[in-house]
Design a protein around this motif. Structure first.
Motif, PDB file in Angstrom:
ATOM      1  N   ILE A 220      14.948  29.918  37.006  1.00  0.00           N
ATOM      2  CA  ILE A 220      14.312  30.991  36.251  1.00  0.00           C
ATOM      3  C   ILE A 220      13.137  30.424  35.459  1.00  0.00           C
ATOM      4  N   ILE A 221      11.992  31.071  35.560  1.00  0.00           N
ATOM      5  CA  ILE A 221      10.803  30.659  34.814  1.00  0.00           C
ATOM      6  C   ILE A 221      10.779  31.446  33.506  1.00  0.00           C
ATOM      7  N   ASN A 222      10.835  30.724  32.415  1.00  0.00           N
ATOM      8  CA  ASN A 222      10.813  31.340  31.093  1.00  0.00           C
ATOM      9  C   ASN A 222       9.399  31.235  30.532  1.00  0.00           C
ATOM     10  N   LYS A 223       8.764  32.371  30.254  1.00  0.00           N
ATOM     11  CA  LYS A 223       7.386  32.375  29.770  1.00  0.00           C
ATOM     12  C   LYS A 223       7.289  32.765  28.302  1.00  0.00           C
ATOM     13  N   GLY A 224       8.414  32.987  27.647  1.00  0.00           N
ATOM     14  CA  GLY A 224       8.403  33.418  26.254  1.00  0.00           C
ATOM     15  C   GLY A 224       9.030  32.373  25.357  1.00  0.00           C
ATOM     16  N   VAL A 225       9.688  32.849  24.332  1.00  0.00           N
ATOM     17  CA  VAL A 225      10.386  31.997  23.378  1.00  0.00           C
ATOM     18  C   VAL A 225      11.491  31.234  24.107  1.00  0.00           C
ATOM     19  N   LYS A 226      11.735  30.015  23.699  1.00  0.00           N
ATOM     20  CA  LYS A 226      12.785  29.212  24.337  1.00  0.00           C
ATOM     21  C   LYS A 226      14.146  29.866  24.109  1.00  0.00           C
ATOM     22  N   ILE A 227      14.953  29.873  25.166  1.00  0.00           N
ATOM     23  CA  ILE A 227      16.265  30.500  25.117  1.00  0.00           C
ATOM     24  C   ILE A 227      17.104  29.941  23.975  1.00  0.00           C
TER      25      ILE A 227
ATOM     26  N   GLU B 143      16.311  29.054  21.138  1.00  0.00           N
ATOM     27  CA  GLU B 143      15.890  29.584  19.844  1.00  0.00           C
ATOM     28  C   GLU B 143      16.437  30.985  19.564  1.00  0.00           C
ATOM     29  N   VAL B 144      16.756  31.719  20.601  1.00  0.00           N
ATOM     30  CA  VAL B 144      17.198  33.106  20.418  1.00  0.00           C
ATOM     31  C   VAL B 144      18.591  33.374  20.983  1.00  0.00           C
TER      32      VAL B 144
END
Length: 147
Positions: A27-34, A36-37
């Motif tokens: 999975i490509i994550n383009k937002g806030v790091k997982i 962190e949330v």
């Protein structure tokens, strides 16, 4: 969320059909790091149902998220109204795992996947509609109060 993706049937089906991924490395994550949330969610099914709604016996075995969420919404609404504690002694069965359906009490089988095991009351639907379940359970309360 604290949920193993392999335990979510539709995610497994999506992976098998090659229309989705379950491995975080794919999975490509383009937002806030997982990290962190990330939040761990409480499961509202299985033993969780009986802890959330001790007024009623619920047996869940392999139910889909549609029926599980609609059952939760229905029970929460009935609990908030004070109706849940007025229900007659009944067991609600939800899910396709038929080996969990062993009981001698009055039983309400919920959802199309319980149809084969249904021997008492049955509410069809895929998923079930909260309004229909509310109406059925409220009718059981009215019947109980009349007897």
């Amino acid at each position: 969320m604290g949920i193993n993706p392999e335990d979510v049937e539709y995610l497994s089906l999506a992976k098998e059909a090659k229309i989705g991924f379950m491995e975080s490395s794919e999975i490509i994550n383009k937002g806030v790091k997982i990290e962190e949330v990330k939040t761990t969610f409480a499961h509202g099914y299985g033993k969780g149902f009986n802890q959330l709604f001790p007024e009623i016996n619920i047996m869940e075995g392999g139910a889909c998220s549609g029926c599980v969420s609609n059952l939760y919404l229905t029970l929460k609404q009935l609990k908030d109204r004070g109706t849940l504690k007025k229900l007659p002694n009944i067991t609600l069965i939800i899910g396709k795992d038929e080996k969990r359906y062993e009981t001698s009490e009055k039983v309400l089988f919920i959802g199309n996947c319980t149809m084969a095991a249904s021997v008492n009351l049955f509410l069809p639907g895929c998923p079930i509609l909260p309004s229909e379940l509310i109406q059925l359970l409220e009718n059981l309360v009215k019947t109980k109060l009349r007897n």
